[in-house]
Structure formats: C-alpha cells, structure tokens
Write an enzyme that holds these catalytic residues in place. Structure first.
Site, PDB file in Angstrom:
ATOM      1  CG  MET A   1      -3.611 -10.996  -0.012  1.00 14.39           C
ATOM      2  SD  MET A   1      -4.134  -9.365  -0.276  1.00 14.39           S
ATOM      3  CE  MET A   1      -6.101  -9.334  -0.186  1.00 14.39           C
ATOM      4  N   GLY A   2       0.095 -11.152  -1.932  1.00 14.03           N
ATOM      5  CA  GLY A   2       1.365 -10.957  -1.720  1.00 14.03           C
ATOM      6  C   GLY A   2       1.476  -9.589  -1.274  1.00 14.03           C
TER       7      GLY A   2
ATOM      8  CD  GLU B   1       6.539  -6.237 -20.540  1.00 17.58           C
ATOM      9  OE1 GLU B   1       7.564  -6.159 -19.831  1.00 17.58           O
ATOM     10  OE2 GLU B   1       5.524  -6.307 -19.634  1.00 17.58           O
TER      11      GLU B   1
ATOM     12  CB  ILE C   1       2.358  -5.964  -5.523  1.00 17.70           C
ATOM     13  CG1 ILE C   1       3.756  -5.765  -5.383  1.00 17.70           C
ATOM     14  CG2 ILE C   1       1.626  -4.922  -6.163  1.00 17.70           C
ATOM     15  CD1 ILE C   1       4.690  -5.958  -6.730  1.00 17.70           C
TER      16      ILE C   1
ATOM     17  CG  HIS D   1       7.322  -3.959 -16.877  1.00 17.53           C
ATOM     18  ND1 HIS D   1       7.424  -5.262 -17.270  1.00 17.53           N
ATOM     19  CD2 HIS D   1       7.259  -4.032 -15.545  1.00 17.53           C
ATOM     20  CE1 HIS D   1       7.550  -5.929 -16.012  1.00 17.53           C
ATOM     21  NE2 HIS D   1       7.524  -5.205 -15.127  1.00 17.53           N
TER      22      HIS D   1
ATOM     23  NE  ARG E   1       7.540 -10.117 -14.564  1.00 16.62           N
ATOM     24  CZ  ARG E   1       7.734  -9.042 -13.738  1.00 16.62           C
ATOM     25  NH1 ARG E   1       7.132  -8.131 -13.583  1.00 16.62           N
ATOM     26  NH2 ARG E   1       9.262  -9.123 -13.056  1.00 16.62           N
TER      27      ARG E   1
HETATM   28  C1  DGY Z   1       9.214  -6.318 -10.775  1.00 20.51           C
HETATM   29  O1  DGY Z   1       9.944  -5.786  -9.670  1.00 20.51           O
HETATM   30  O2  DGY Z   1       9.311  -7.477 -10.860  1.00 20.51           O
HETATM   31  C2  DGY Z   1       8.765  -5.274 -11.644  1.00 20.51           C
HETATM   32  O3  DGY Z   1       7.987  -5.940 -12.650  1.00 20.51           O
HETATM   33  C3  DGY Z   1      10.006  -4.566 -12.394  1.00 20.51           C
HETATM   34  O4  DGY Z   1       9.807  -3.312 -12.321  1.00 20.51           O
END
Ligand code: DGY
Length: 330
Positions: free
Chosen positions: A156-157, A268, A159, A287, A239
C-alpha cells in the site's frame, strides 16, 4: 566555461532536455531500442551525469567503467536496475521519480483488471477476425463482475493506494497487506488490513504494488497461486520478478487462477515464443504503467531537475541515497 557531460539513454520530452542543456553538454541515445550493455558502458565512460531508464542495468562493472559519474537520474520510481550501494560507495547520487506516476500507473492497473475480468482483448480479436455474429451468443464471453468483488493489494504505497481508491468507485471491498500498516487509510477509506496469506486467499483480484527487492522476489509463486481462488485474477504492474512467471503459467493452464493482467514480465522483454503469450486468459503489456503524456512529462522534468541539482552540488528533489549528502557536504 567547463560544462559537465550528460548522457540521456533514451529520447525524453524536449523541455526536460532544455533544463539539462542549460547546465551541461548533452548527448541522447538516438534509437528506439535501448543501448546494449556494451553501448551503455561506452556512452557513460566519459559522462558526469546520466538520465537512465528501467531497461539500463547499472551494475558495479558499469560504474567501474564510468569514473567521472556524479549523478544517475532514473526516470522511474523502481530502482531495481541500479546497484545503489555500489553507486553510494562511489559517491554517485541517485535520483528517481516517485509520486508523479502513481495515478497513471494505477489507471493502467485498473485497465488490466477490467480487461481481464471482462475479456476485452480476447473478444476484440474475435470482432477483428469477423466472428461478431458467433461472438454475440448469449453464453459466450461471460466474464467476472468487478463490482461487489474483493480487491487485494500487496504493497500500500503510492500506486497501491491509487489502485485501492479506484476500486471504491466500483463498489469493491479492499483488503491489503503492506510492510507498514496504514490505520489512517483504514479509517478514511474502509480498507481492511490482513496477513499476506489472507489477502492472497480472499481476493477476487490480487494486485501487486511492491518494489522488487530480495524479499519480494517471487513473492507470488506456486504455493501462493494454489491458495488463490480459482476464479481470481492476478494483476502485476510492479516488477516482473515479483511473480514466478513459470508458476503463473502453470496456474493459468491448470485452472488454479482464472486470469492474469501483466504490465511487467520476467525477463523483459519476454521471449516471443514464451508459452504464456499463447494463452487467452492473459493480457500482457510492455511495461507502460506510467506511459501517459502527463506522467511521462512530469517524470522527465523531475529527472532533469534531479540531475541538474546534483551537478550544481545541490540536494535533489527525490534522492535514493540521501545519506551521501553529508559525505558530499551538500
Ligand atoms: C517505475 O516508475 O518504476 C515504472 O515501472 C517505470 O515506468
């Protein structure tokens, strides 16, 4: 007058380049494809600073070959491609771009959630292939309903929070696990904190928002996937290596879970013949979580300001190794 030399490893917005150009001699990698490790080493060999990207592996041998580097300014919040302890040891400041991309990345996470739940990409292909009439069958293309379901957030950061807030607009319940419990968010939004196992077992959509570290590597593997609901959908915008991709393939083919929406992959880029790319119950994106005009521009501008601050011997707006300030006397 001496101007430091800056290398930018991918094309960025021109107003960000303008900021750098006022303080440095600038060179930009010209191709759409990223530089190979050898090309990157050559490009940075003589650089005082660099604007870098998640595709650039910045490891000890590369830093050894770039003796003049004072600052690495990453255009991303994630920094798993950079050996930060080694950069710190060498007195190199590392900038990054948290915050400005959280909303755009959560928008994309939610796009993946809706696309996988309602089979958007799969059914689009049917229309393009001339199968509209068959597709419009009362029993075809039945997906899962998003409203009323449970979203599980791991991490829960910034994003994770934006993703959870979007879920409220869809009448979803939100459960979460995070390194630090967030009672203020529980009080404000009604999110429920739970152990990782409970989040994994009770989610209809399990969305991953943790940074990649040795602790989170393969956080979701075979054991965890077997605990998920067979109707559940896994969403990953963090990731690729936070999940064990082979285990996800197994889970999708054996029916341990119903689908996956992956904006990130391990490795990736994925090999074009990777078996997961043949599955219909997966949506895979290259991504692009932060790839909106607004966020990318703000990321580029912030990265440019971080870089110029370091070159001027000032503190960065966002620094991943601020412990260096004291050593550098800034
Ligand atoms: C991030 O900011 O870590 C994203 O994955 C890159 O777009």
């Amino acid at each position: 007058m001496f101007k430091p030399r800056v290398y930018v490893t991918r094309q960025i917005f021109s107003d960000a380049l303008d900021i750098i150009e006022q303080a440095a001699e600038l060179e930009v990698w010209p191709d759409d494809a990223p530089p190979t490790p050898e090309q990157l080493r050559e490009a940075l060999a003589d650089a005082d600073g660099a604007i870098i990207n998640v595709m650039d592996r910045i490891d000890a041998p590369l830093l050894e070959a770039a003796p003049k580097l004072k600052v690495l300014s990453q255009v991303a919040v994630g920094l798993d491609n950079v050996d930060i302890p080694e950069a710190t040891r060498r007195g190199i400041l590392v900038g990054y771009t948290p915050g400005v991309l959280a909303k755009a990345t959560a928008d994309l996470g939610f796009a993946l959630l809706l696309a996988t739940a309602r089979r958007v990409v799969e059914s689009d292909k049917w229309v393009r292939n001339g199968n509209w009439e068959i597709a419009h069958h009362p029993m075809f293309w039945l997906g899962s309903e998003v409203n009323g379901s449970t979203l599980g957030i791991m991490g829960m950061g910034g994003i994770g929070l934006e993703m959870a807030k979007r879920a409220l607009g869809f009448d979803m319940k939100v459960i979460y696990h995070s390194r630090t419990r967030k009672p203020e968010l529980e009080a404000e939004y009604g999110f429920k904190y739970a152990t990782p196992n409970k989040v994994i077992a009770n989610s209809d959509f399990l969305s991953l928002h943790v940074p990649l570290t040795p602790e989170t590597h393969h956080l979701i593997g075979e054991k965890q996937l077997k605990k998920m609901k067979p109707t559940a959908i896994l969403i990953n915008v963090s990731r690729g290596a936070v999940v064990d991709t082979d285990a996800v393939y197994k889970a999708l083919t054996k029916g341990w879970i119903a689908g996956a929406g992956l904006d990130v992959f391990d490795p990736e880029p994925p090999p074009v013949d990777h078996p997961i790319l043949k599955l219909d119950n997966v949506v895979v994106l290259p991504h692009i979580g932060s790839a909106s005009n607004r966020s990318r521009r703000e990321m580029h501008l912030l990265a440019a300001r971080n870089l110029v601050a370091a070159l001027k011997g000032e503190r960065l707006e966002q620094c991943a190794n601020p412990e260096l300030y004291e050593t550098l006397g800034i």
